[in-house]
Design a protein around this motif. Structure first.
Motif, PDB file in Angstrom:
ATOM      1  N   GLY A  46      17.938  27.425   0.934  1.00 52.07           N
ATOM      2  CA  GLY A  46      17.139  26.811  -0.124  1.00 52.07           C
ATOM      3  C   GLY A  46      16.736  25.385   0.234  1.00 52.07           C
ATOM      4  O   GLY A  46      15.962  24.755  -0.469  1.00 52.07           O
ATOM      5  N   TYR A  47      17.270  24.880   1.328  1.00 53.02           N
ATOM      6  CA  TYR A  47      16.940  23.550   1.816  1.00 53.02           C
ATOM      7  C   TYR A  47      15.997  23.648   3.018  1.00 53.02           C
ATOM      8  O   TYR A  47      16.006  24.646   3.746  1.00 53.02           O
ATOM      9  CB  TYR A  47      18.198  22.790   2.251  1.00 53.02           C
ATOM     10  N   TRP A  48      15.230  22.595   3.210  1.00 53.49           N
ATOM     11  CA  TRP A  48      14.343  22.484   4.372  1.00 53.49           C
ATOM     12  C   TRP A  48      14.682  21.197   5.106  1.00 53.49           C
ATOM     13  O   TRP A  48      15.025  20.192   4.487  1.00 53.49           O
ATOM     14  CB  TRP A  48      12.891  22.452   3.917  1.00 53.49           C
ATOM     15  N   LEU A  49      14.606  21.213   6.436  1.00 54.61           N
ATOM     16  CA  LEU A  49      14.852  20.005   7.224  1.00 54.61           C
ATOM     17  C   LEU A  49      13.546  19.226   7.296  1.00 54.61           C
ATOM     18  O   LEU A  49      12.503  19.773   7.661  1.00 54.61           O
ATOM     19  CB  LEU A  49      15.354  20.372   8.610  1.00 54.61           C
ATOM     20  N   VAL A  50      13.628  17.954   6.918  1.00 55.24           N
ATOM     21  CA  VAL A  50      12.464  17.079   6.873  1.00 55.24           C
ATOM     22  C   VAL A  50      12.734  15.859   7.740  1.00 55.24           C
ATOM     23  O   VAL A  50      13.717  15.138   7.520  1.00 55.24           O
ATOM     24  CB  VAL A  50      12.148  16.645   5.418  1.00 55.24           C
ATOM     25  N   GLN A  51      11.880  15.622   8.722  1.00 61.40           N
ATOM     26  CA  GLN A  51      11.975  14.451   9.605  1.00 61.40           C
ATOM     27  C   GLN A  51      11.184  13.322   8.968  1.00 61.40           C
ATOM     28  O   GLN A  51       9.995  13.454   8.701  1.00 61.40           O
ATOM     29  CB  GLN A  51      11.378  14.783  10.975  1.00 61.40           C
ATOM     30  N   VAL A  52      11.856  12.188   8.686  1.00 64.74           N
ATOM     31  CA  VAL A  52      11.161  11.022   8.155  1.00 64.74           C
ATOM     32  C   VAL A  52      10.322  10.436   9.279  1.00 64.74           C
ATOM     33  O   VAL A  52      10.833  10.174  10.381  1.00 64.74           O
ATOM     34  CB  VAL A  52      12.155   9.980   7.591  1.00 64.74           C
ATOM     35  N   VAL A  53       9.033  10.245   9.017  1.00 62.02           N
ATOM     36  CA  VAL A  53       8.089   9.777  10.033  1.00 62.02           C
ATOM     37  C   VAL A  53       8.528   8.419  10.582  1.00 62.02           C
ATOM     38  O   VAL A  53       8.954   7.540   9.829  1.00 62.02           O
ATOM     39  CB  VAL A  53       6.663   9.698   9.436  1.00 62.02           C
ATOM     40  N   ASP A  54       8.433   8.259  11.890  1.00 59.65           N
ATOM     41  CA  ASP A  54       8.736   7.016  12.608  1.00 59.65           C
ATOM     42  C   ASP A  54      10.188   6.574  12.493  1.00 59.65           C
ATOM     43  O   ASP A  54      10.496   5.393  12.584  1.00 59.65           O
ATOM     44  CB  ASP A  54       7.808   5.880  12.172  1.00 59.65           C
ATOM     45  N   THR A  55      11.100   7.525  12.251  1.00 55.29           N
ATOM     46  CA  THR A  55      12.538   7.212  12.224  1.00 55.29           C
ATOM     47  C   THR A  55      13.296   8.340  12.912  1.00 55.29           C
ATOM     48  O   THR A  55      12.725   9.368  13.258  1.00 55.29           O
ATOM     49  CB  THR A  55      13.088   7.089  10.780  1.00 55.29           C
ATOM     50  N   ASP A  56      14.594   8.140  13.047  1.00 57.19           N
ATOM     51  CA  ASP A  56      15.477   9.185  13.567  1.00 57.19           C
ATOM     52  C   ASP A  56      16.170   9.925  12.430  1.00 57.19           C
ATOM     53  O   ASP A  56      17.129  10.658  12.657  1.00 57.19           O
ATOM     54  CB  ASP A  56      16.535   8.578  14.488  1.00 57.19           C
ATOM     55  N   ILE A  57      15.691   9.730  11.198  1.00 60.95           N
ATOM     56  CA  ILE A  57      16.335  10.329  10.028  1.00 60.95           C
ATOM     57  C   ILE A  57      15.836  11.751   9.823  1.00 60.95           C
ATOM     58  O   ILE A  57      14.639  12.004   9.745  1.00 60.95           O
ATOM     59  CB  ILE A  57      16.067   9.485   8.762  1.00 60.95           C
ATOM     60  N   LEU A  58      16.794  12.680   9.743  1.00 59.10           N
ATOM     61  CA  LEU A  58      16.508  14.073   9.442  1.00 59.10           C
ATOM     62  C   LEU A  58      17.257  14.426   8.162  1.00 59.10           C
ATOM     63  O   LEU A  58      18.466  14.240   8.075  1.00 59.10           O
ATOM     64  CB  LEU A  58      16.963  14.977  10.592  1.00 59.10           C
TER      65      LEU A  58
END
Length: 86
Positions: A46-58
């Motif tokens: 039910g979750y999706w992995l989202v990469q924050v643009v211009d960061t190393d945050i997933l």
């Protein structure tokens, strides 16, 4: 269909650009949907992995924690103040 509940429509998919509503430390940031998260048995969580643009945050986010972005709209058009939480 902007602002719709993404969990009830087919808009949420890999490659979608989203405005992040949660958690607070990335509120208003733009992210890209990477893939759907799967449990150890291979079933979707039910979750999706989202990469924050211009960061190393997933992030692992539920669809209701994001808003789909259009290249014609900015964060302010979606009711998100990019200066909140900074």
């Amino acid at each position: 269909m902007l602002g719709a509940n993404l969990s009830s429509c087919n808009l949420f998919q890999t490659g979608l650009r989203v405005a992040i509503k949660y958690p607070d430390y990335v509120y208003g940031s733009v992210g890209t949907v990477v893939t759907q998260e799967k449990a150890g048995d291979g079933n979707p969580t039910g979750y999706w992995l989202v990469q924050v643009v211009d960061t190393d945050i997933l992030l692992a986010l539920r669809p209701e924690e994001c808003l789909p972005l259009s290249t014609k709209l900015g964060l302010n058009d979606l009711g998100i103040n990019p200066n909140v939480g900074s």
